[in-house]
Design an enzyme around this catalytic site. Structure first.
Site: not given
Ligand code: ADP
Ligand code: ZN
Length: 221
Positions: A13, A88, A127, A160, A171
């Site tokens: 994404k 999410r 990554r 990360r 996750r």
């Molecule tokens: P990925 O999709 O690869 O897990 P992201 O960078 O999108 O990575 O998200 C990393 C972390 O940030 C998630 O595991 C969560 O803890 C938090 N996060 C990101 N976006 C949201 C959201 N919309 N709602 C709740 N937590 C979020």
């Protein structure tokens, strides 16, 4: 155009959204990036979010939704956005619909990047992210020209803290339980465009652009 990229962690994404944002001249909004900026600046929000993120859990809706609301009120978002990492879960999707309808806007287009679990695990565990511009690389799939240095800006690359096997597993589980119902949510509203994202990133990018162009054509008819 208000567009969402949907898919499991590791679907690409962020990688796709960054290139699409340049091509379509729309801002890329990543709630993950916004949260990580808050964690590294040590803001109140960052302090509250940090433990959830390190565990691979979702940050509470209320915090993320408020953060997103502030972002989409900025002037650069007038013409639309490419959203990555939000919504999410269904309650975030409803909150987003509400926020947009107050501006007489709606989500126009959702792309679901369908990705298999082994691919996701391989991508996340290798990554590398640029600490200055946020570009993504991969130790084997997309290695930087110079080890641990960003091709775009010479920034330092890092892994990360949530890209470790235990957190990746968590996750993925959170994705299956909380985020995957969004596929039905947007398909019920005729907004979902599904494509396989296991392949090469340039192929996936072209497929997304094709979808967007086709939908612009049908809008004109
Ligand atoms: P990925 O999709 O690869 O897990 P992201 O960078 O999108 O990575 O998200 C990393 C972390 O940030 C998630 O595991 C969560 O803890 C938090 N996060 C990101 N976006 C949201 C959201 N919309 N709602 C709740 N937590 C979020
Ligand atoms: Zn960089």
């Amino acid at each position: 155009m208000q567009m969402i990229l949907l898919g499991p962690p590791g679907a690409g994404k962020g990688t796709q959204a960054k290139t699409l944002a340049e091509r379509l001249k729309l801002p890329h909004i990543s709630t993950g990036d916004l949260l990580r900026q808050n964690v590294s600046s040590g803001s109140e929000l960052g302090k509250l979010a940090k433990d959830f993120m390190n565990k691979g859990a979702l940050v509470p809706d209320e915090l993320v939704t408020r953060m997103l609301g502030e972002r989409i009120n900025k002037p650069d978002v007038k013409g639309g956005f490419i959203l990555d990492g939000y919504p999410r879960n269904i309650s975030q999707a409803e909150a987003l619909d509400d926020m947009l309808s107050k501006k007489n806007k709606e989500i126009d287009f959702v792309v679901y990047l369908d990705t298999s679990e082994p691919v996701v695990i391989q991508r996340l565990s290798g990554r590398l992210v640029c600490s200055s511009c946020g570009a993504n690389f991969h130790t084997t799939n997309m290695p930087p020209k110079v080890a641990m240095v960003c091709d775009n800006c010479n920034g330092k690359l890092y892994q990360r803290s949530d890209d470790n096997p235990g957190t990746i597993k968590k996750r993925l589980q959170v994705y299956l339980e909380e985020s995957s119902p969004l596929i039905k949510y947007y398909s019920d509203r005729n907004k979902l465009h599904r494509l396989s994202a296991d392949g090469d990133k340039d192929i996936v990018l072209n497929e997304i652009i094709d979808l967007v162009e086709k939908s612009n054509d049908t809008d004109k008819v």
